[in-house]
Structure formats: C-alpha cells, structure tokens
Design a protein around this motif. Structure first.
Motif, mmCIF file in Angstrom:
data_model
loop_
_atom_site.group_PDB
_atom_site.id
_atom_site.type_symbol
_atom_site.label_atom_id
_atom_site.label_comp_id
_atom_site.label_asym_id
_atom_site.label_seq_id
_atom_site.Cartn_x
_atom_site.Cartn_y
_atom_site.Cartn_z
ATOM 1 N N ARG A 3 0.920 -1.273 -0.030
ATOM 2 C CA ARG A 3 -0.118 0.660 0.222
ATOM 3 C C ARG A 3 1.217 1.239 -0.316
ATOM 4 N NH1 ARG A 3 -5.417 2.665 -1.462
ATOM 5 N NH2 ARG A 3 -5.387 3.744 0.733
ATOM 6 N N GLN A 6 2.365 2.011 -3.230
ATOM 7 C CA GLN A 6 1.776 2.041 -4.446
ATOM 8 C C GLN A 6 1.418 4.260 -3.875
ATOM 9 O OE1 GLN A 6 -2.727 0.380 -4.249
ATOM 10 N NE2 GLN A 6 -1.132 -1.941 -3.470
ATOM 11 N N GLU A 132 -5.021 -1.725 -7.277
ATOM 12 C CA GLU A 132 -5.270 -0.506 -7.683
ATOM 13 C C GLU A 132 -5.457 0.793 -7.935
ATOM 14 O OE1 GLU A 132 -4.858 2.519 -3.110
ATOM 15 O OE2 GLU A 132 -6.273 0.551 -3.348
#
Length: 328
Positions: A3, A6, A132
């Motif tokens: 995460r 990203q 994502e």
C-alpha cells in the motif's frame, strides 16, 4: 508495505504535473514534435479526472503544484527527459518500421505511452502495476475519449478494471509474484520482438531475491532488448549519509523500506545485477546526465523558469540517482 509503495505513484505524478505547470516539461525538443503537442493537455486532463475519483490523490497533486521548489522540478525534468530520450534512441536504433514493444513494470499513472504510440505506429505498449493503481488508471483512460482515441478503443465490454486495445495493454499484477508476472507478459508480448523493459523507482522497493529473479526471468523471455532502470543509490563512502537519511525519513514518514538501497549503493554495483544477462551496460548518475546531455540552450531555458541557487544540493541529489541501460 504494498500500500505504501502504491502511494509513491501519486508522488511521482504530482511532481510531473508540477513540472508541466511550471513549463519544465515537455522539453524543447519534444515541444517541436507534433505528437507531443498535447502533452500538457493530456496530463492536466488526467489530473482533473483524478479529482473526481480520488480526492486524496488529487490533493497531493494540488499541494505539489502550489509548493513546488526548483530542486524538485529540476529533478523531475532530468528524470523524465532522460527516460524519454532513451526510449526514443532505442526505437530509432532499430531498422525503420520494425515492430517494438515496451514493457513498463510498475507503470503507475505514467502517460508517456500516449505520445510514444502516436509517434511510432509500430509500437506496442504494456503497462503493469498493483491492482488499485491499475483500476484507477483504467477508469480514467476509459472515461475520456481523448485517451481512448490515442490508445485505441478497448475491445468488448470492460469492467474498467483494465484496458486492452490492439496496441496497448494495462493489466494489474504484483511484481513480487514472479510466476503471475511472467504469465501476463507472455500472454501480451511477443518474445521475438525487440523489447524495452522500463522500471522507474521500482526495483528499489523490492527485496533483493524477487527483484533479481524478476530481472533474470524477464530478460530471458526476449531474444533482444534493453532494460531501462531509474533508481536511487545510497552512496558508498563512509561520509556519504544520503542513503541512510533517505531510508530513515521514508520509514518514519511513510513506513517505506528500500531493501537494496545500500546493497547497490553505487553506479557500478547497481549495474552488476544485470551483468549475467546483458551483453553490455551503460549507467550514469543523473548529475552526469544533466552535465553532459542537457544542451546549453535548454539549461538556460530552465534557469529562466525558476531561480535556483542550490546548485550544490542539486548535484548531491542528482548524483544519488542513476539511469541504467542493459542490452541483450
């Protein structure tokens, strides 16, 4: 960790939007090319679409533009132009009209495929990144005819989770899962076509073993190609604290690790990870690139945009980033 990695995409995109807003990008040579005439427009359109889909990401873009310092804009300019020119040189070095494919691993919000596909009709481009990031990018590309016309309209009904047209593929994957990566790229690329593999600030976030396996396995898939990689290096002298400070800041502020920053802490060591597969390598720090490859007229243009009095700091920063070309 994934995460946090990203989120670095939005940092990079914010820096690019800032450099465009301040007229650093595109460079003068690109401004003269018809295929790059809408470079600023396309990036601003993407940023505006981002506003409707992710307020958090768009907030980063706004903040970067409002608070952009010359050091950041210079760094983004050198990085972007160096990568663009290397891609162009590789394609132009092939027989005229030859098929060529670019595999962008960890593509994020990068939009350079649009202008390069317009410039080279024989080019096929494959973008891969975390789910994502890809889903957000696909929604933006699918929702705007300016992008769809340039990339080729996607075939069939898509769920806006990817983007696949005749010449462009945007697909989600985790680069640490090597078997999945290989399966995807084997489906969408041709092993007999010259292939440029691009990694921009990607390998530095991967652990040593998976990053080396990725390099070895991907290079072995194609008969001929070039790996183009942009990454930070930690610095190898005992008095050079750039790497340790960078690691400390990222851990404290972003919970981010750079597992190999101090392993491949010099240009020479960084190039070693490609030696077993490459027939030749070329690597330079971005300071070397700026000094030798940026023509005087372009340096003068940059000076006219924002006053930069931190030349020594610019040299330190650019000296700790490298651009590698590994040929096979």
């Amino acid at each position: 960790m994934d995460r946090a990695v990203q989120q670095t995409d939005y940092d990079a995109f914010s820096c690019k939007i800032s450099a465009i807003a301040k007229k650093y990008l595109p460079c003068q040579k690109q401004l003269e090319l018809r295929e790059f005439s809408d470079y600023p427009e396309l990036h601003m359109a993407y940023a505006q679409s981002l506003k409707n889909l992710s307020r958090r990401a768009y907030g980063k873009v706004q903040k970067a533009v409002q608070s952009s310092m010359p050091l950041m804009n210079y760094g983004t300019y050198v990085r972007t132009v160096a990568v663009d020119i290397a891609i162009e040189q590789y394609i132009n070095g092939l027989p005229k009209g030859s098929k060529v494919q670019v595999l962008n691993l960890g593509c994020g919000s990068d939009l350079r495929m649009i202008n390069f596909m317009s410039r080279y009709p024989q080019l096929r481009w494959i973008d891969l990144d975390f789910r994502e990031s890809v889903h957000l990018k696909a929604k933006i590309l699918n929702s705007d005819d300016r992008f769809r016309q340039r990339l080729g309209f996607p075939a069939g009904d898509l769920s806006e989770e990817d983007y696949v047209s005749g010449r462009y593929v945007l697909h989600s994957c985790n680069l640490n899962l090597i078997e999945d990566v290989l399966e995807i790229i084997q489906e969408h690329t041709d092993p007999d076509v010259p292939t440029l593999v691009l990694t921009e600030c990607v390998l530095c976030y991967m652990k040593f073993k998976p990053s080396q396996v990725l390099i070895d396995e991907v290079m072995s898939l194609y008969q001929t190609g070039m790996w183009l990689s942009y990454d930070p290096i930690g610095g190898e002298t005992s008095t050079d604290r750039f790497g340790s400070i960078m690691q400390s800041n990222l851990r404290e502020s972003r919970q981010l690790d750079l597992p190999t920053l101090m392993v491949f802490n010099s240009a020479t060591k960084y190039a070693q990870r490609f030696k077993s597969n490459a027939t030749s390598t070329d690597i330079r720090t971005m300071w070397q690139y700026y000094q030798t490859e940026t023509i005087p007229q372009e340096k003068q243009r940059l000076k006219s945009l924002q006053f930069l009095d931190e030349i020594e700091e610019l040299e330190i920063i650019l000296s700790h980033y490298v651009l590698l070309k590994a040929f096979w």
